[in-house]
Write a protein that holds these residues in place. Sequence first.
Motif: not given
Length: 253
Positions: A127-141, A149-160
């Motif tokens: 539901x777009x909620x940030x994961x636990x900090x231990x799972x929110x580890x960057x890889x290649x930045x 998207x499920x983690x609160x990120x991704x690329x958003x587009x406008x709803x028609x």
Amino acid sequence: ARGGARGRRSRGALWAPALLGGSSSLPECDRHKLSGKTSCDGGALIGSFDDKGEFSQTCCKAGIACSGCSALTENSTTCARCAGGYVSQKIPTTEDRRCFLCDDVPGWRDASGSGCKEYAALGKCKDGVWPDPKDDVPYQGIRPSNACCACGGGSLRPTPFSLPVSSRMFYDKEVLDTMLPMPVTAESVQLEDGCMLSATGLGMSPSGGVSGILNGSRKASCTLTAQQDPVRGVVGTATLDVQVATFSYGFRT
């Protein structure tokens, strides 16, 4: 096409939102099972398949909660499940939760080879909620909260969305009750500078509802902008096209 929506991608596709305080309220929603109908007065049709594989439709009158939604909660005031291609996310710095069109960052995987689908399937993100900090580890930045998207990120587009008023041919002195965008996608909409809507006798509410008494044989064509997520720059647009004649059967051909 007139009355159709277009938009631009949100700025900062890899921007991770902060989920801070705030509140909002949603209007009431009437729920009805519809069979074979393609519209509902004063609302937006949403639908989903049940456990038996049968498709049912609901006439949603909860305003912005209907946008991108396929099923409502029991009290029919909020969205219980987003439609395909949409994900539930909070608007940064607020508690407003909406269904957004969203794409995961293509090809992103963490150091172990898990991608966004695995994060969702394993319950690390929902539901777009940030994961636990231990799972929110960057890889290649890039973190999961940036990429998925499920983690609160991704690329958003406008709803028609569309403007029913643009499909009508009005007549002089006709009284128009409020016609809202379908669906309502934003709490705040703006007309472009110089729009001559008032010359037709009509006005627009902050949420995009058009109403008034038509005045003479006039017309107005303007761009309407819907701020669907003003923090992350998700903006949808549509053309408002009002035409008034001395006589009309109602809908344009």
